[in-house]
Design an enzyme around this catalytic site. Structure first.
Site, short mmCIF file in Angstrom:
data_model
loop_
_atom_site.label_atom_id
_atom_site.label_comp_id
_atom_site.label_asym_id
_atom_site.label_seq_id
_atom_site.Cartn_x
_atom_site.Cartn_y
_atom_site.Cartn_z
N LEU A 215 -25.46 -50.04 34.58
CA LEU A 215 -24.82 -51.35 34.50
C LEU A 215 -25.76 -52.38 33.92
O LEU A 215 -26.87 -52.59 34.43
CB LEU A 215 -24.34 -51.81 35.88
CG LEU A 215 -23.53 -53.10 35.90
CD1 LEU A 215 -22.24 -52.95 35.09
CD2 LEU A 215 -23.21 -53.52 37.32
N TRP A 216 -25.32 -53.04 32.85
CA TRP A 216 -26.01 -54.19 32.27
C TRP A 216 -25.63 -55.39 33.16
O TRP A 216 -24.53 -55.93 33.07
CB TRP A 216 -25.52 -54.44 30.85
CG TRP A 216 -26.08 -53.64 29.73
CD1 TRP A 216 -26.77 -54.12 28.65
CD2 TRP A 216 -25.96 -52.21 29.49
NE1 TRP A 216 -27.09 -53.10 27.77
CE2 TRP A 216 -26.62 -51.92 28.26
CE3 TRP A 216 -25.38 -51.14 30.20
CZ2 TRP A 216 -26.70 -50.63 27.74
CZ3 TRP A 216 -25.47 -49.87 29.68
CH2 TRP A 216 -26.13 -49.62 28.48
N ILE A 253 -29.76 -49.84 36.91
CA ILE A 253 -29.48 -51.23 36.57
C ILE A 253 -30.31 -51.63 35.36
O ILE A 253 -31.53 -51.48 35.35
CB ILE A 253 -29.81 -52.17 37.74
CG1 ILE A 253 -28.92 -51.88 38.96
CG2 ILE A 253 -29.71 -53.63 37.32
CD1 ILE A 253 -27.47 -52.22 38.76
N LYS A 254 -29.63 -52.17 34.34
CA LYS A 254 -30.34 -52.80 33.22
C LYS A 254 -30.31 -54.31 33.44
O LYS A 254 -29.24 -54.88 33.66
CB LYS A 254 -29.70 -52.46 31.88
CG LYS A 254 -30.45 -53.12 30.72
CD LYS A 254 -29.63 -53.17 29.45
CE LYS A 254 -30.38 -53.95 28.37
NZ LYS A 254 -29.59 -54.17 27.15
N GLN A 255 -31.48 -54.93 33.38
CA GLN A 255 -31.57 -56.36 33.62
C GLN A 255 -32.62 -56.98 32.70
O GLN A 255 -33.61 -56.35 32.36
CB GLN A 255 -31.94 -56.62 35.08
CG GLN A 255 -32.01 -58.07 35.49
CD GLN A 255 -30.69 -58.80 35.26
OE1 GLN A 255 -30.48 -59.36 34.19
NE2 GLN A 255 -29.81 -58.79 36.26
#
Length: 371
Positions: A215-216, A253-255
């Site tokens: 998830l971005w 998680i992409k952050q």
């Protein structure tokens, strides 16, 4: 050496030494390489490693096929077997417009060249649109893990809007041989409630079908820009976005890496009341050091159970140095890797490969440890 045209160039297949990493970090080298985190200690984190799937995910509700997909992702590329990830994401043709993204390198209008860059760059996976991956799936889905990004924001609607909408079905990802799917949610936006529900349902189906989920977790609202500070990349707000992301069972998680803190405080001024905060977020759980700010993101990922991969950011004048800096901060914070696209594909392929390899070399360097 090999005759395989997709193999890494011997001229670019050279490890970045610790000394060279120090040179690229410049005046920040000592601060970034020798910092010790005094907020949440590394011993409390679920850190990346060769046994990450067995150690962290085996006892979860993820089914055996999801675990197999995760392991495929972790086992591929130059970082294979380390527990770290280097992913090439190219969805900018939709997100930022094809011309704006590929004018510097028109070759990347051809989906095959996107996949070739990921392979030559030694990446764990390539993440892209339904159309890009579908165009070459039969040739490449068994050669490098595919991640289908199934929702996007498009900038052709007039006036421009910012809303992630569905562009593909989860069944299509499975049919083309993907090991995972990805999505973006604009947390804090007026559309976020709908996006959360859509992505949650899609992720549940992806898990049922045996695919892992990324998830971005982007914070997006013009109201978060207060007194010249963009709190869309504030540690407290991005940390909470991460926490919402793992709540809908994103495995990774992409952050964006945090550049500030105090988003909740900035929005709780005058008669405004926004969210809830505890002063210990700022006094005990984080400092203004970039590694500590990024660790706050990691702890919101269930103490690292869901890996944190930071964004590599846009392309500029000092891409190599910026990529290495981002990787060092992510690794030392307890993160799982980088997902970097524009720094790689908006330049000649040889230079793009060098940047991807430089990122990976940070994670392969045993002298760069978790702070």
């Amino acid at each position: 050496m090999t005759d395989d045209p997709l193999s890494a160039n011997p001229e670019t297949d050279m490890e970045l030494t610790t000394t060279r990493i120090e040179e690229l970090l410049g005046d920040e080298a000592d601060s970034l390489l020798n910092h010790t985190c005094q907020t949440v200690p590394k011993e409390q984190l679920h850190l990346p490693g060769p046994d990450f799937v067995d150690r962290v995910w085996r006892d979860s509700d993820r089914n055996p096929q999801v675990l197999r997909s995760m392991q495929q992702l972790f086992d591929h590329g130059r970082l294979g077997g380390t527990g770290y990830l280097s992913i090439l994401p190219v969805d900018q043709g939709v997100e930022h417009a094809g011309g704006a993204s590929f004018a510097k390198n028109p070759a990347y209008f051809d989906p095959e060249n996107i996949v070739k860059l990921a392979i030559e760059g030694g990446c764990n996976a390539v993440a892209s649109t339904f159309g890009v991956l579908g165009a070459v799936a039969r040739k490449y889905a068994h050669k490098i893990p595919f991640i289908l990004k199934f929702n996007h924001n498009e900038l052709l609607t007039y006036p421009n809007t910012y809303d992630q909408i569905l562009f593909a079905r989860i069944e299509d990802a499975w049919n083309m041989g993907c090991v995972g799917v990805g999505a973006t949610i604009y947390f804090g936006s007026p559309e976020s409630n709908r996006q959360i529900q859509e992505v949650s349902e899609a992720f549940a189906l992806a898990h049922e079908m045996g695919m892992t989920t990324i998830l971005w977790c982007y914070v997006r609202n013009n109201a978060f820009k207060v007194n010249g500070v963009n709190h869309e990349t504030s540690a407290d707000l991005t940390g909470q976005a991460n926490h919402l992301g793992v709540t809908i069972e994103a495995d990774i998680i992409k952050q964006k890496q945090p550049t500030s803190n105090g988003g909740y405080k900035a929005l709780n001024t005058g008669d405004s009341s926004y969210g809830k905060l505890d002063e210990r977020i700022y006094t005990e759980l984080a400092t203004d050091h970039p590694i500590d700010l990024t660790r706050y993101q990691v702890i919101n990922n269930y103490m690292g159970r869901a890996g944190l991969i930071n964004s590599g950011g846009g392309s500029g004048k000092n891409d190599l140095a910026q990529a290495v800096r981002t990787a060092v901060i992510n690794k030392r914070a307890g993160g799982m890797g980088l997902i970097s696209g524009r720094k790689a594909f908006q330049r000649p392929m040889k230079e793009g490969v060098e940047i991807l390899h430089a990122i990976q070399d940070v994670y392969l360097d045993a002298d760069i440890t978790v702070a």
